[in-house]
Design a protein around this motif. Sequence first.
Motif, short mmCIF file in Angstrom:
data_model
loop_
_atom_site.label_atom_id
_atom_site.label_comp_id
_atom_site.label_asym_id
_atom_site.label_seq_id
_atom_site.Cartn_x
_atom_site.Cartn_y
_atom_site.Cartn_z
N ALA A 107 0.83 -1.21 0.00
CA ALA A 107 0.00 0.00 0.00
C ALA A 107 0.87 1.26 0.00
CB ALA A 107 -0.92 -0.01 1.22
N ARG A 108 1.92 1.25 0.82
CA ARG A 108 2.85 2.38 0.88
C ARG A 108 3.47 2.66 -0.49
NH1 ARG A 108 8.19 1.42 4.37
NH2 ARG A 108 8.48 0.00 2.60
N HIS A 109 3.91 1.58 -1.14
CA HIS A 109 4.49 1.73 -2.48
C HIS A 109 3.49 2.39 -3.43
CE1 HIS A 109 6.45 0.66 -6.31
NE2 HIS A 109 5.22 0.36 -6.71
N SER A 110 2.25 1.91 -3.40
CA SER A 110 1.26 2.36 -4.37
C SER A 110 0.88 3.83 -4.15
CB SER A 110 0.02 1.48 -4.29
OG SER A 110 -0.96 1.91 -5.21
N VAL A 111 0.54 4.20 -2.91
CA VAL A 111 0.03 5.56 -2.68
C VAL A 111 1.15 6.59 -2.84
CG1 VAL A 111 -1.86 4.77 -1.22
CG2 VAL A 111 0.31 5.46 -0.15
N VAL B 71 1.24 10.46 4.45
CA VAL B 71 0.20 9.48 4.13
C VAL B 71 -0.77 9.41 5.30
CG1 VAL B 71 -0.32 7.06 3.62
CG2 VAL B 71 1.75 8.13 2.67
N THR B 72 -2.04 9.60 5.04
CA THR B 72 -3.07 9.46 6.07
C THR B 72 -3.46 7.99 6.19
OG1 THR B 72 -3.94 11.66 5.61
CG2 THR B 72 -5.39 10.14 6.78
N LEU C 173 6.12 -0.78 12.00
CA LEU C 173 7.23 -1.41 11.26
C LEU C 173 7.40 -0.83 9.86
CD1 LEU C 173 6.65 -5.16 12.25
CD2 LEU C 173 8.55 -3.71 12.97
N VAL C 174 6.29 -0.49 9.24
CA VAL C 174 6.37 -0.02 7.85
C VAL C 174 6.67 1.48 7.77
CG1 VAL C 174 3.98 0.65 7.31
CG2 VAL C 174 5.32 -0.63 5.62
N ALA D 265 6.76 -5.12 -6.49
CA ALA D 265 7.55 -3.89 -6.46
C ALA D 265 7.99 -3.56 -5.05
CB ALA D 265 6.74 -2.73 -7.04
N ALA D 266 7.14 -3.89 -4.06
CA ALA D 266 7.48 -3.60 -2.67
C ALA D 266 8.40 -4.64 -2.06
CB ALA D 266 6.20 -3.50 -1.84
#
Length: 346
Positions: free
Chosen positions: A43-47, A66-67, A84-85, A202-203
Amino acid sequence: PLPAKLEDVALGWLRDVLGLPPETGVGFVTGATMANFTCLAAARHSVLKQAGWDVEADGMCGAPPVTVVVGEEAHPTLFKSLGLVGFGRNRVVRVPVDKQGRMRADMFPDLSGPTIVCLQAGNVNTGAFDPAPQIIPKAKAANAWVHVDGAFGLWAAAAPCKAHLMAGYADADSWATDAHKYLNTPYDSGLAFVRSPDVLQAAMAISAAYLPSSSTRDPANFTPELSRRARGIEVWAALHTLGRSGLADLVERTCRYAVRFAEGLRAAGYTILNEVMFNQVLVTFGDDERTRRVIAGIQRDGTCWCGGTTWQGQTAMRISVSSWATTDADVERSLQAMIRVASELA
């Protein structure tokens, strides 16, 4: 190799029985904590990619904010994974919940900018499901990523009489669950599902000159670990043994047992705190101190084992039914033991 092939087969079966999109990718990880972590990394990669930031290359320092939106009753492992992320355990928007722990759609905030919304399918105490049909369209309208923590609840999709609880959840972007719960595999069997395998890869992907390349799916490109055991074998074996009908029966039967526990304890005069919609039951035996004594007494008795919990400020005993080995006779014997111990400690 064979373990990689069995993972591929198990993934196809899992997508089918859980009603996930046909393109969904998966990482076989240690448990729900790492499944949440893996999905949140995707999710982090995408947003952040949408915001023009390469987080894998440049890290979080200086990245666009990021919210992260969660329910007040989100599981602690979700908060650990958020830490952790790199999002932090406290830098979240908490949505109020109802008495069952469901996120209140009427209190859901307006969204803007890079956002991750975390829903819960199957609260660990009450079994409640966040209202996905009301929340996911709002999130999607704001271009947010929707993640589902479904350690228990994701398996509802496999049972015809419980599949309605998962209505709308297939529209999410990622889903985390545990195979050691409803599939009854050994520990160290988590599942991180991501709608786009390319985003997950990708992540998580790794490359090195000494590592062989292949045109087929490489499991190491979908999990945080490079060296790991072949976790997909137990998942494949459980699904192969149970089949679609066996898994549906396991879910439906254990949910029926939960209802029986609730009915029996309520008839004996004790208070059931939750709407028993899945496989969890919360019961109190009076005030907090008496409830704790009864829990300790049941554990000493040894007929069955139930643990204590605190639900919205009240001490309760938590009954969680998910074992393939539990029978009707086990339930009745356990119910009698609970009532006997509770009456003896009155």
